[in-house]
Design an enzyme around this catalytic site. Structure first.
Site, PDB file in Angstrom:
ATOM      1  N   LEU A   8     -20.324 -29.973 -14.217  1.00  0.00           N
ATOM      2  CA  LEU A   8     -19.841 -31.215 -13.393  1.00  0.00           C
ATOM      3  C   LEU A   8     -20.179 -30.521 -11.708  1.00  0.00           C
ATOM      4  O   LEU A   8     -19.291 -29.679 -11.358  1.00  0.00           O
ATOM      5  CB  LEU A   8     -18.118 -31.164 -12.996  1.00  0.00           C
ATOM      6  CG  LEU A   8     -17.812 -32.262 -14.122  1.00  0.00           C
ATOM      7  CD1 LEU A   8     -18.325 -31.859 -15.976  1.00  0.00           C
ATOM      8  CD2 LEU A   8     -16.477 -32.751 -14.295  1.00  0.00           C
ATOM      9  N   ARG A  15     -15.097 -29.318   2.823  1.00  0.00           N
ATOM     10  CA  ARG A  15     -14.018 -28.147   2.896  1.00  0.00           C
ATOM     11  C   ARG A  15     -15.823 -26.744   3.267  1.00  0.00           C
ATOM     12  O   ARG A  15     -15.191 -25.721   3.894  1.00  0.00           O
ATOM     13  CB  ARG A  15     -13.130 -27.457   1.693  1.00  0.00           C
ATOM     14  CG  ARG A  15     -12.356 -27.890   2.418  1.00  0.00           C
ATOM     15  CD  ARG A  15     -10.862 -27.783   0.859  1.00  0.00           C
ATOM     16  NE  ARG A  15     -11.046 -28.476  -0.129  1.00  0.00           N
ATOM     17  CZ  ARG A  15     -10.647 -27.666  -1.128  1.00  0.00           C
ATOM     18  NH1 ARG A  15      -9.453 -27.327  -1.012  1.00  0.00           N
ATOM     19  NH2 ARG A  15     -10.457 -28.413  -2.212  1.00  0.00           N
TER      20      ARG A  15
HETATM   21  C1  UD1 Z   1      -9.624 -30.415 -12.299  1.00  0.00           C
HETATM   22  C2  UD1 Z   1      -8.950 -30.977 -13.805  1.00  0.00           C
HETATM   23  C3  UD1 Z   1      -7.630 -29.614 -13.190  1.00  0.00           C
HETATM   24  C4  UD1 Z   1      -7.666 -28.776 -13.964  1.00  0.00           C
HETATM   25  C5  UD1 Z   1      -8.520 -27.950 -11.915  1.00  0.00           C
HETATM   26  C6  UD1 Z   1      -9.295 -26.567 -12.272  1.00  0.00           C
HETATM   27  C7  UD1 Z   1      -8.815 -33.521 -13.874  1.00  0.00           C
HETATM   28  C8  UD1 Z   1      -8.611 -34.751 -13.170  1.00  0.00           C
HETATM   29  N1  UD1 Z   1      -7.840 -32.327 -13.340  1.00  0.00           N
HETATM   30  O1  UD1 Z   1      -8.826 -30.470 -10.826  1.00  0.00           O
HETATM   31  O2  UD1 Z   1      -6.744 -30.185 -14.251  1.00  0.00           O
HETATM   32  O3  UD1 Z   1      -6.608 -27.502 -12.924  1.00  0.00           O
HETATM   33  O4  UD1 Z   1      -9.953 -29.185 -11.922  1.00  0.00           O
HETATM   34  O5  UD1 Z   1      -9.788 -26.174 -11.223  1.00  0.00           O
HETATM   35  O6  UD1 Z   1      -9.719 -33.314 -14.183  1.00  0.00           O
HETATM   36  N2  UD1 Z   1     -16.236 -33.627  -9.670  1.00  0.00           N
HETATM   37  C9  UD1 Z   1     -17.357 -34.471 -10.004  1.00  0.00           C
HETATM   38  N3  UD1 Z   1     -17.225 -36.463 -10.656  1.00  0.00           N
HETATM   39  C10 UD1 Z   1     -15.353 -36.659 -10.074  1.00  0.00           C
HETATM   40  C11 UD1 Z   1     -15.259 -35.672  -9.201  1.00  0.00           C
HETATM   41  C12 UD1 Z   1     -15.300 -34.382  -9.767  1.00  0.00           C
HETATM   42  O7  UD1 Z   1     -18.770 -34.311 -10.561  1.00  0.00           O
HETATM   43  O8  UD1 Z   1     -15.535 -37.673  -9.623  1.00  0.00           O
HETATM   44  C13 UD1 Z   1     -16.922 -32.418 -10.071  1.00  0.00           C
HETATM   45  C14 UD1 Z   1     -16.076 -31.679  -8.847  1.00  0.00           C
HETATM   46  O9  UD1 Z   1     -17.549 -31.888  -7.891  1.00  0.00           O
HETATM   47  C15 UD1 Z   1     -16.007 -29.901  -9.039  1.00  0.00           C
HETATM   48  C16 UD1 Z   1     -15.017 -30.762 -10.866  1.00  0.00           C
HETATM   49  O10 UD1 Z   1     -15.225 -32.051 -10.995  1.00  0.00           O
HETATM   50  O11 UD1 Z   1     -16.473 -29.350  -9.773  1.00  0.00           O
HETATM   51  C17 UD1 Z   1     -13.383 -30.486 -10.405  1.00  0.00           C
HETATM   52  O12 UD1 Z   1     -13.375 -31.841  -9.282  1.00  0.00           O
HETATM   53  P1  UD1 Z   1     -11.537 -31.612  -8.849  1.00  0.00           P
HETATM   54  O13 UD1 Z   1     -12.014 -32.691  -7.586  1.00  0.00           O
HETATM   55  O14 UD1 Z   1     -12.301 -30.438  -8.126  1.00  0.00           O
HETATM   56  O15 UD1 Z   1     -10.767 -30.799  -9.949  1.00  0.00           O
HETATM   57  P2  UD1 Z   1      -9.376 -31.146  -9.608  1.00  0.00           P
HETATM   58  O16 UD1 Z   1      -8.419 -31.933  -9.182  1.00  0.00           O
HETATM   59  O17 UD1 Z   1      -9.392 -29.467  -8.989  1.00  0.00           O
END
Ligand code: UD1
Ligand code: CA
Length: 454
Positions: A8, A15
């Site tokens: 992902l 940030r």
């Molecule tokens: C996510 C998890 C959470 C976990 C945390 C660990 C979910 C709903 N939650 O939360 O349980 O504790 O990671 O760090 O999954 N990304 C995409 N496309 C999107 C959204 C995100 O590619 O539409 C990628 C982001 O770039 C990132 C990763 O997915 O690399 C995680 O996304 P992020 O928004 O950081 O998730 P959290 O809300 O932190």
């Protein structure tokens, strides 16, 4: 069973406050995403699928040489949506490891453990127990068995007390991903499609959810801003330094050592403080690197001693040589055994033969130097006429007097001597002396000018 790695990497990384997409920010000299791709390759993944969004072309170009499938997630609707967009290219058999492009330090060992525990269950997670779990998805267990992941924003007060968190690293059967992902909804506090909801779906299907903890917490640390990036850099450097010390490298202070690439080191290699090693470097047994040296894609053979503040780039150095302090070896510098290169000596695209010495203030560019020759202080190979580069050939047992200019193309044959201060434009034959300088003029009883009286 085939293994797919899904990474992902569609998040914006706001940030970081950078023009560079977050997953291209370097950790130990390599883009964050590069670390994850590298780990996927070490696991011999059959497919690597990267989900990109922001800065797509830049990210793809940075990895143009890698066998990676790119899937665009145009709108970031959540982690579940991100994995869902891969379904058209995701194999139907085998398993997927789901990783994050901004969690660069996950090791192949932890992922291998995850693969092993998930083989039977079809779904497994990497979890971690934290003193302060604020912000993370919490692992909800009943009688020790995982039931669900609840995001912090959706969690009850009681659930927020849970210290076991979801690290965002999963192993899931591809058949199940094809079955579950189309069923995700965004009916939650953030209005996102949560990947984490597949855990509850697995329970509803009567499956058990496996879990493993990483060996070291930093493996699952994410990078959201430059403060976290710098902190993770230090943790990663400490981890690498420890590995090198366990292999027998003597790091005088592991907190002042930086490896941005790979180092292969023999026995009793000693590295003083503030050394930076980049690319692929090799140090033979007993090599000593003085303080403040920078080595990039360089090979140094056994017993060679490098004095402080020397800079190497694509150089090859033989055994028992002496380099520095303040030497600069540029691409194509190839030094035989026992060569001495001293302070403020620059060597570029040149071979220096056994035991030859250039100890002070010299430039050797596009040169071939034989064995046992001495290049005096201030010698310059004039290799460039402003348009083209030419070679200087210096034989064995040659003596070049100080402050000489050797205007290439030129050959100084075996055993020849060049007098100090010469500008040599024509070849010098074996055993000859060549001197090019005006005759010294001497006036006896010379009176210096006197100050004029006012
Ligand atoms: C996510 C998890 C959470 C976990 C945390 C660990 C979910 C709903 N939650 O939360 O349980 O504790 O990671 O760090 O999954 N990304 C995409 N496309 C999107 C959204 C995100 O590619 O539409 C990628 C982001 O770039 C990132 C990763 O997915 O690399 C995680 O996304 P992020 O928004 O950081 O998730 P959290 O809300 O932190
Ligand atoms: Ca996150």
């Amino acid at each position: 069973m085939s293994t797919t790695v899904i990474i992902l990497a569609a998040g914006k990384g706001t940030r970081m406050r950078s023009n560079l997409p977050k997953v291209l920010q370097p950790l130990a000299g390599r883009p964050l995403l590069g670390h994850v791709i590298n780990t996927a390759k070490k696991l011999q993944a059959d497919h690597i699928i990267t989900i990109y969004g922001h800065g797509g072309a830049l990210v793809q170009n940075a990895f143009a040489h890698e066998q990676v499938q790119w899937v665009e997630q145009a709108e970031q609707l959540g982690t579940g949506h991100a994995v869902k967009v891969t379904l058209p290219v995701l194999p139907r058999e085998g398993v997927s490891l789901i990783l994050s492009g901004d969690v660069p330090c996950i090791t192949e060992q932890t992922l291998q453990k995850l693969l092993d525990v998930s083989r039977e269950t079809q779904i497994g997670l990497v979890t971690l127990t934290l003193a302060d779990a604020t912000g993370y998805g919490r692992i909800v267990r009943e009688n020790g068995k995982i039931q669900a992941i609840v995001e912090h924003k959706d969690a009850s007060e009681a659930q927020r007390q849970i210290q076991e968190i979801n690290t965002g690293i999963y192993c899931v059967s591809n058949a199940k991903l094809h079955e579950w992902l189309p069923k995700l909804s965004n009916n939650n506090a953030q209005g996102e499609y949560y990947l984490t909801d597949i855990v509850a779906m697995a329970i509803a299907d009567g499956l058990e959810v496996a879990s493993v903890e990483p060996q070291l917490a930093f493996e699952v640390e994410g990078v959201n801003d430059r403060v976290q990036l710098a902190a993770l850099e230090r943790e990663f450097q400490n981890f690498q330094a420890k590995q090198l010390m366990q292999q027998g490298v003597h790091l005088i202070d592991p907190t002042r050592f930086d490896l941005r690439g790979n180092l292969t080191a023999g026995k009793d290699v000693r590295i003083d403080i503030n050394v930076i090693i980049e690319g692929d470097c090799e140090l033979g047994d007993g090599v000593e690197i003085g303080a403040g040296c920078i080595l990039k894609n360089t090979k140094i053979a056994a017993g060679t001693k490098v004095q402080p503040y020397s800079v190497f780039d694509q150089a090859v150095v033989g055994e028992a040589a002496q380099i520095g302090p303040f030497s600069r070896l540029r691409p194509g510098a190839v030094l035989a055994n026992e060569v001495h290169i001293g302070n403020f000596v620059e060597v570029k695209n040149s071979q220096i033969g056994l035991g030859s010495k250039a100890n002070h203030f010299t430039y050797l560019g596009d040169a071939e130097v034989g064995a046992g020759s001495n290049i005096g202080a201030g010698t310059i190979t004039c290799n460039y006429d402003g348009a083209n580069k030419f070679k200087t050939i210096i034989g064995d047992q040659v003596f070049i007097g100080s402050n000489s200019s050797l205007v290439a193309p030129v050959t100084i044959a075996n055993g020849a001597t060049v007098g100090a201060g010469s500008t040599i434009t024509r070849d010098v034959a074996e055993q000859c002396l060549a001197v090019e300088r005006s005759k010294q003029f001497t006036k006896e009883n010379y009176q210096r000018p006197q100050k004029l009286k006012k």
